[in-house]
Design a protein around this motif. Structure first.
Motif, PDB file in Angstrom:
ATOM      1  N   ILE A   1       0.870  -1.193   0.000  1.00  0.00           N
ATOM      2  CA  ILE A   1       0.000   0.000   0.000  1.00  0.00           C
ATOM      3  C   ILE A   1       0.901   1.236   0.000  1.00  0.00           C
ATOM      4  O   ILE A   1       1.630   1.477   0.973  1.00  0.00           O
ATOM      5  N   GLY A   2       0.858   1.997  -1.086  1.00  0.00           N
ATOM      6  CA  GLY A   2       1.733   3.155  -1.252  1.00  0.00           C
ATOM      7  C   GLY A   2       2.857   2.790  -2.207  1.00  0.00           C
ATOM      8  O   GLY A   2       3.742   2.006  -1.856  1.00  0.00           O
TER       9      GLY A   2
ATOM     10  N   VAL B   1      -7.730   1.113  -0.725  1.00  0.00           N
ATOM     11  CA  VAL B   1      -7.178   0.177   0.270  1.00  0.00           C
ATOM     12  C   VAL B   1      -8.225  -0.818   0.753  1.00  0.00           C
ATOM     13  O   VAL B   1      -7.879  -1.945   1.139  1.00  0.00           O
ATOM     14  N   GLU B   2      -9.476  -0.418   0.739  1.00  0.00           N
ATOM     15  CA  GLU B   2     -10.516  -1.329   1.241  1.00  0.00           C
ATOM     16  C   GLU B   2     -10.581  -2.609   0.414  1.00  0.00           C
ATOM     17  O   GLU B   2     -10.915  -3.667   0.932  1.00  0.00           O
ATOM     18  N   GLU B   3     -10.235  -2.502  -0.871  1.00  0.00           N
ATOM     19  CA  GLU B   3     -10.194  -3.710  -1.716  1.00  0.00           C
ATOM     20  C   GLU B   3      -9.152  -4.693  -1.183  1.00  0.00           C
ATOM     21  O   GLU B   3      -9.346  -5.900  -1.194  1.00  0.00           O
TER      22      GLU B   3
ATOM     23  N   ARG C   1      -6.571  -0.585  10.663  1.00  0.00           N
ATOM     24  CA  ARG C   1      -7.533  -1.143   9.707  1.00  0.00           C
ATOM     25  C   ARG C   1      -7.038  -2.506   9.206  1.00  0.00           C
ATOM     26  O   ARG C   1      -7.802  -3.460   9.090  1.00  0.00           O
ATOM     27  N   ALA C   2      -5.736  -2.581   8.906  1.00  0.00           N
ATOM     28  CA  ALA C   2      -5.161  -3.834   8.385  1.00  0.00           C
ATOM     29  C   ALA C   2      -5.217  -4.938   9.442  1.00  0.00           C
ATOM     30  O   ALA C   2      -5.577  -6.085   9.139  1.00  0.00           O
ATOM     31  N   LEU C   3      -4.881  -4.596  10.683  1.00  0.00           N
ATOM     32  CA  LEU C   3      -4.890  -5.612  11.748  1.00  0.00           C
ATOM     33  C   LEU C   3      -6.316  -6.111  11.984  1.00  0.00           C
ATOM     34  O   LEU C   3      -6.552  -7.320  12.157  1.00  0.00           O
TER      35      LEU C   3
END
Ligand SMILES: NC(=O)c1ccc[n+]([C@@H]2O[C@H](COP(=O)([O-])OP(=O)(O)OC[C@H]3O[C@@H](n4cnc5c(N)ncnc54)[C@H](O)[C@@H]3O)[C@@H](O)[C@H]2O)c1
Length: 339
Positions: free
Chosen positions: A9-10, A56-58, A83-85
């Motif tokens: 991501i990024g 990112v939600e995808e 959010r990822a965790l």
């Protein structure tokens, strides 16, 4: 066979180091590149990454993704790591872990609670020279430490900041010369000498003050269990990038830098220290850095360690709590100074 599918991501300046690192680990594939800007499509094509996502939600919703690298502006680290965790992904986040120590501790606790690996990139802890010096200090080969000093001279042109949506802003970057470029020097000294307490700091923006809200230079006085540590970092020198770390003890001293490939420059001390130092200095590292040369090559070592840990191989060399301490030290130096 691929067992683990990672997402990045990024896709900016540091992204190449993550592509390179995950590309080297057997059983792992960098399956998704995510960037909110459209250049993600070209980035994915260029690096042979199957999926390009702009949201990112995808990534978080994809049950096939095991883990993520987060390599975006500093202010988004905290919310994206959380959010990822919560989505059940193991996380490798670029430094700093986030901008708030209380949130940092919560993230470490959340990862532990969910049984997920959380690691903040501090690649120079994995440099062979840094690991060797840490071991020599730990074994007492330098005797009682007398002082340590860390210096970073770097140069950032105004367009480095004006061309970025976050660099040089208090909100997006949370500081500049120290929390961004100087992070590694401070972290390496902490890693070698132990926890640091801060005494005084001065920060200025004498050169870039018209361009940035943050500092271009910071000097700090700290101590590691009573041993004086000095820190000088600037992005306003004439040199593109030069680090110098000096660890001085009663029985020996070493001088090294974190620049690629990580070099031991000078040493003095007992026959054993000299023997080990000569071996270390002659080893060299014939490795090509994948991205900007002074980022070095140790992202690949930390990424290999991350993958080993995700695969159930036990804790990483450096724990997530270690990066909370470095963040606290940085914020304390900012609190002691004003700009
Ligand atoms: N370890 C190192 O040596 C090293 C070196 C350089 C940068 N870094 C760190 O890496 C991080 C990124 O730095 P950089 O220089 O690559 O930044 P950059 O500005 O070059 O790239 C950041 C990218 O993230 C994207 N992005 C921002 N928010 C997003 C979101 N919500 N979803 C998807 N994409 C998003 C931006 O569009 C941009 O392309 C920072 O934390 C920085 O401190 C570490």
């Amino acid at each position: 066979m691929t067992d683990y599918r990672h997402a990045l991501i990024g896709c900016g300046r540091v992204a190449a180091n993550h592509v390179d690192g995950f590309g080297r680990v057997p059983g792992w594939v960098l399956a998704t590149a995510c960037d909110r800007e459209p250049h993600v499509k070209e980035f994915a094509r260029e690096h042979g990454i199957a999926t390009a996502a702009q949201d990112v939600e995808e990534v978080f919703a994809d049950p096939g993704i095991t883990s993520v690298s987060i390599a975006v502006d500093h202010v988004q680290h905290g919310p994206l790591v959380e959010r990822a965790l919560v989505a059940g992904k193991h996380v490798l986040v670029e430094k700093p872990l986030c901008l708030d120590p209380a949130q940092a501790r919560q993230l470490v606790a959340l990862a532990a609670e969910r049984g997920l690996v959380l690691s903040t990139v501090a690649q120079h802890r994995y440099d062979p020279v840094v690991r060797a010096v840490r071991q020599w200090v730990g074994r007492g080969l330098l005797g009682r430490l007398v002082f340590a000093s860390a210096t970073l001279q770097a140069r950032r042109e105004p367009d480095y900041y004006t061309g970025s949506y976050w660099r040089g802003t208090r909100r997006g970057e949370g500081g500049s010369a120290l929390i961004n470029q100087g992070y590694h020097c401070l972290d390496a000294v902490r890693w070698i000498c132990g926890d640091l307490t801060t005494t005084a700091a001065v920060r200025t923006a004498g050169v870039l003050g018209g361009v940035i809200e943050t500092e271009d230079t910071l000097s700090g006085l700290l101590s590691a269990s009573g041993v004086p540590v000095t820190l000088n970092v600037t992005v306003a020198s004439s040199v593109e990038w030069r680090t110098r770390i000096e660890i001085v003890g009663e029985l020996g001293s070493v001088v090294f830098d974190l620049d690629h490939p990580g070099r031991l420059r000078r040493w003095d001390g007992s026959a054993e220290l000299v023997r080990l130092a000569e071996r270390e200095s002659s080893r060299g590292l014939a490795e090509e850095p994948p991205g900007t040369s002074y980022y070095g090559t140790s992202h690949r070592r930390q990424i290999a360690d991350f993958c080993r840990s995700v695969a159930g191989g036990g804790p990483m060399l450096s724990s997530p709590a270690d990066s909370v301490g470095t963040l606290e030290t940085i914020l304390s130096l900012y609190a002691l100074s004003s700009r």
